[in-house]
Design a protein around this motif. Structure first.
Motif, short mmCIF file in Angstrom:
data_model
loop_
_atom_site.label_atom_id
_atom_site.label_comp_id
_atom_site.label_asym_id
_atom_site.label_seq_id
_atom_site.Cartn_x
_atom_site.Cartn_y
_atom_site.Cartn_z
N THR A 1 0.83 -1.20 0.00
CA THR A 1 0.00 0.00 0.00
C THR A 1 0.86 1.25 0.00
O THR A 1 2.06 1.21 0.31
N ASN A 2 0.24 2.35 -0.34
CA ASN A 2 0.84 3.68 -0.21
C ASN A 2 0.11 4.47 0.86
O ASN A 2 -1.04 4.16 1.19
N ILE A 3 0.76 5.50 1.35
CA ILE A 3 0.11 6.41 2.28
C ILE A 3 -0.68 7.45 1.47
O ILE A 3 -0.29 7.82 0.37
N TRP A 4 -1.78 7.89 2.00
CA TRP A 4 -2.87 8.63 1.37
C TRP A 4 -2.49 9.53 0.20
O TRP A 4 -2.98 9.36 -0.92
N TYR A 5 -1.62 10.50 0.43
CA TYR A 5 -1.36 11.49 -0.61
C TYR A 5 -0.45 10.98 -1.72
O TYR A 5 -0.22 11.68 -2.71
N GLU B 185 3.23 15.38 6.24
CA GLU B 185 4.44 15.83 5.55
C GLU B 185 4.39 15.49 4.07
O GLU B 185 4.88 16.26 3.23
N LEU B 186 3.78 14.35 3.72
CA LEU B 186 3.67 13.97 2.31
C LEU B 186 2.82 14.96 1.53
O LEU B 186 3.05 15.17 0.33
N LYS C 121 2.99 18.76 -2.93
CA LYS C 121 2.87 20.10 -3.51
C LYS C 121 4.21 20.57 -4.06
O LYS C 121 4.26 21.28 -5.08
N GLU C 122 5.30 20.17 -3.41
CA GLU C 122 6.63 20.52 -3.90
C GLU C 122 6.96 19.78 -5.21
O GLU C 122 7.75 20.27 -6.02
N LEU C 123 6.33 18.63 -5.40
CA LEU C 123 6.58 17.81 -6.59
C LEU C 123 5.49 17.99 -7.65
O LEU C 123 5.35 17.15 -8.55
N LYS C 124 4.73 19.07 -7.57
CA LYS C 124 3.55 19.22 -8.44
C LYS C 124 3.91 19.18 -9.93
O LYS C 124 3.09 18.79 -10.76
N GLY C 125 5.13 19.55 -10.28
CA GLY C 125 5.54 19.51 -11.67
C GLY C 125 5.64 18.11 -12.24
O GLY C 125 5.66 17.92 -13.46
N TYR C 126 5.69 17.11 -11.37
CA TYR C 126 5.80 15.71 -11.80
C TYR C 126 4.54 14.90 -11.47
O TYR C 126 4.47 13.71 -11.75
N ASP C 127 3.55 15.55 -10.88
CA ASP C 127 2.35 14.86 -10.40
C ASP C 127 1.52 14.36 -11.58
O ASP C 127 1.09 15.15 -12.43
N THR C 128 1.28 13.05 -11.63
CA THR C 128 0.55 12.47 -12.76
C THR C 128 -0.95 12.72 -12.69
O THR C 128 -1.64 12.62 -13.71
N SER C 129 -1.48 13.02 -11.51
CA SER C 129 -2.93 13.17 -11.40
C SER C 129 -3.38 14.61 -11.17
O SER C 129 -4.54 14.94 -11.41
N LYS C 130 -2.48 15.46 -10.68
CA LYS C 130 -2.73 16.89 -10.48
C LYS C 130 -3.70 17.20 -9.33
O LYS C 130 -3.46 18.12 -8.55
N GLU C 131 -4.80 16.46 -9.20
CA GLU C 131 -5.77 16.73 -8.14
C GLU C 131 -5.46 15.93 -6.89
O GLU C 131 -5.15 14.74 -6.98
N LEU C 132 -5.57 16.57 -5.74
CA LEU C 132 -5.33 15.90 -4.47
C LEU C 132 -6.57 15.14 -4.03
O LEU C 132 -7.69 15.59 -4.23
#
Length: 528
Positions: free
Chosen positions: A250-254, A291-292, A297-308
């Protein structure tokens, strides 16, 4: 006695690789490690895969230092896991035993407890060296069976094939196929068997069938790994849990959902309702998640889904009655093998929390998202994006001609590149194999390993000039050159770990190590 479920957290490797192009820096990882120490995860996947290559290439960080720093903080509180591509290790080409041995020893000495070993072809012979040396140096051997599906052929394609005297093959990727692979792995010396669905294509029904079969026929603990890409991830994971799987990834939420694995928070809700023991500290997970959110948000340029996804803490947030009922209904559907209902309820849960919708292209084409993106990029580079549909239509044929390999890294890259080349050939009025990409020739020759279906010798002759298979032969392997940095009077690689980086990633490691040594030299120069 209550069923106890173990959790392997993959946030810091697979999660960030799948959703953020492996761009998490060491500084960002350091911000969450002290909380990880208190969670109680069975294991954390932190290394291997694309991590060693990417962090040198883009972050100017040393992969060995990353692993050692994580180990220094986490210690023995949870097992650390690395993903290893069998004989390909962390690269994309096969290596001789001397390299495999050195890599396994140094990886375990630097802090890895479990090596998850797989092969893109599910060729057990390609895994044996990594298994042997992981076991020899005290690591736990986690053997992964790569899930794959047979190409989908339309009714028209089946009729045309039969009329031309070439009826399509019988299904290859059956339950018996996967069980046979798992049994061979267990016979060698597997401490864990993972059902690995890297492309997120395993359905809840198939998950239930395979988990039940594995639990009945195998003695080793069973781990289940999937992703939410095509919309099956959460439902299939719940299906695995109700059928007695021992470990889930599993991954953590964000960092969860979308192209990544399901969220631990949702699994926690399901398990609490079913009376399944998790034995993890959700308060520590909430601290990591806080913290994630900042890191995402710091990695938003690489975020594949864009929406939180919408915020959620299962310890403090009360679910609306209707949503809470969806969890109960999903559990009931999973227990009764009602796949359609299970998917409906899990999709409703994911929609409520604003997780990404299923990727319909992946679902319909049955190819990995990374492979599709590669095809789009290559066609654009060639100036012919209009050939996308034709390229996609060629994939089943090319895959069949090449022995029906699973679409797993690095083989999926090979099939994608040849499909693009073949589409361009067809556009120009040429036979589809007029222009061959070299890795495809190697695949057909046999250098990537044994294919699930035998390749027609006449096709192999057409592609390679030889009817016979030629498997990987390390007898003439030559180690990478270790260049001399003239201005410093030292070699690029000065120790065994640096030699391994140079061996697996020649150009990337050479640039990284040279720059790092020059920077260190300049930093130590006396002021004038």
């Amino acid at each position: 006695m209550a069923h106890k479920l173990f959790i392997r957290d993959v946030t810091l490797r697979d999660g960030q690789q799948s959703s953020f192009a492996t761009r998490m820096s060491q500084q960002q990882i350091d911000r969450v490690l002290s909380f990880y120490k208190n969670v109680g995860f069975y294991a954390m996947e932190v290394w291997g895969g694309a991590v060693p290559d990417t962090i040198m290439r883009y972050l100017n960080e040393n992969p060995w230092e990353r692993l050692e720093k994580i180990k220094a903080v986490v210690g023995k509180s949870t097992k650390l896991t690395a993903l290893c591509r069998g004989r390909d290790l962390f690269g994309y080409n096969p290596y001789p035993d001397v390299v495999v041995k050195s890599l396994c020893r140094n990886t375990i000495e630097s802090g890895i407890d479990i090596m998850r070993i797989f092969d893109a072809m599910n060729d057990i012979d390609n895994m044996k060296s990594a298994i042997k040396y992981t076991d020899r140096y005290g690591g736990m051997v986690d053997c992964a069976v790569c899930y794959s599906i047979d190409p989908h052929h339309s009714a028209l394609e089946r009729i045309e094939a039969a009329l031309h005297g070439h009826p399509l093959h019988k299904p290859v990727f059956t339950n018996d196929y996967f069980l046979s692979k798992a049994q061979q792995m267990e016979h060698i010396t597997a401490d864990i068997i993972t059902l690995e669905d890297a492309n997120g294509l395993i359905t809840p029904r198939k998950t239930a069938e395979l988990v039940r079969l594995f639990k009945k026929e195998l003695k080793a603990p069973i781990d289940f790994h999937t992703r939410c890409t095509a919309g099956y991830g959460l439902a299939s994971m719940l299906s695995a849990i109700v059928n007695g799987v021992d470990i889930v990834d599993t991954n953590i939420w964000y960092f969860a959902g979308g192209y990544s694995a399901p969220a631990i928070e949702l699994i926690y809700v399901f398990c609490k309702k079913m009376g399944i023991e998790l034995d993890i500290d959700m308060e520590a997970i909430a601290c990591i998640n806080s913290e994630l959110l900042k890191i995402r948000k710091e990695l938003k340029g690489y975020d594949t889904s864009k929406e939180l996804p919408n915020p959620f803490d299962p310890l403090t947030d009360k679910l609306p009655t209707e949503i809470d009922r969806f969890f109960n209904d999903a559990i009931d559907a999973a227990r009764k093998d009602k796949e359609e209902d299970l998917l409906i309820f899990c999709h409703a849960i994911e929609e409520y929390f604003n997780f990404p919708s299923p990727d319909e292209i992946v679902q319909k084409s049955q190819i990995p998202a990374s492979m599709f993106n590669q095809i789009v990029a290559q066609l654009k580079q060639q100036g012919h994006p209009e050939l996308l549909e034709k390229t996609m239509m060629l994939i089943p044929r090319i895959r069949m001609d090449a022995g029906l390999p699973p679409l797993v890294t690095p083989v999926n890259r090979v099939i994608a590149s040849q499909a693009v080349s073949s589409a361009l050939c067809e556009m120009n009025g040429q036979p589809i194999y007029s222009k061959l990409v070299y890795p495809f020739v190697s695949l057909v020759r046999g250098e990537y390993g044994k294919t699930p279906l035998p390749i027609d010798p006449e096709f192999r002759l057409q592609i390679t000039g030889d009817r016979e298979e030629h498997f990987y032969d390390a007898s003439d392997y030559e180690m990478e050159e270790n260049p001399f940095i003239e201005e410093l009077g030292i070699l690029v690689a000065e120790n065994e770990k640096e030699v391994l980086l140079l061996e697996l990633f020649p150009m990337v490691a050479r640039n990284f190590l040279t720059k790092r040594k020059k920077d260190k030299f300049r930093d130590n120069m006396p002021l004038t």
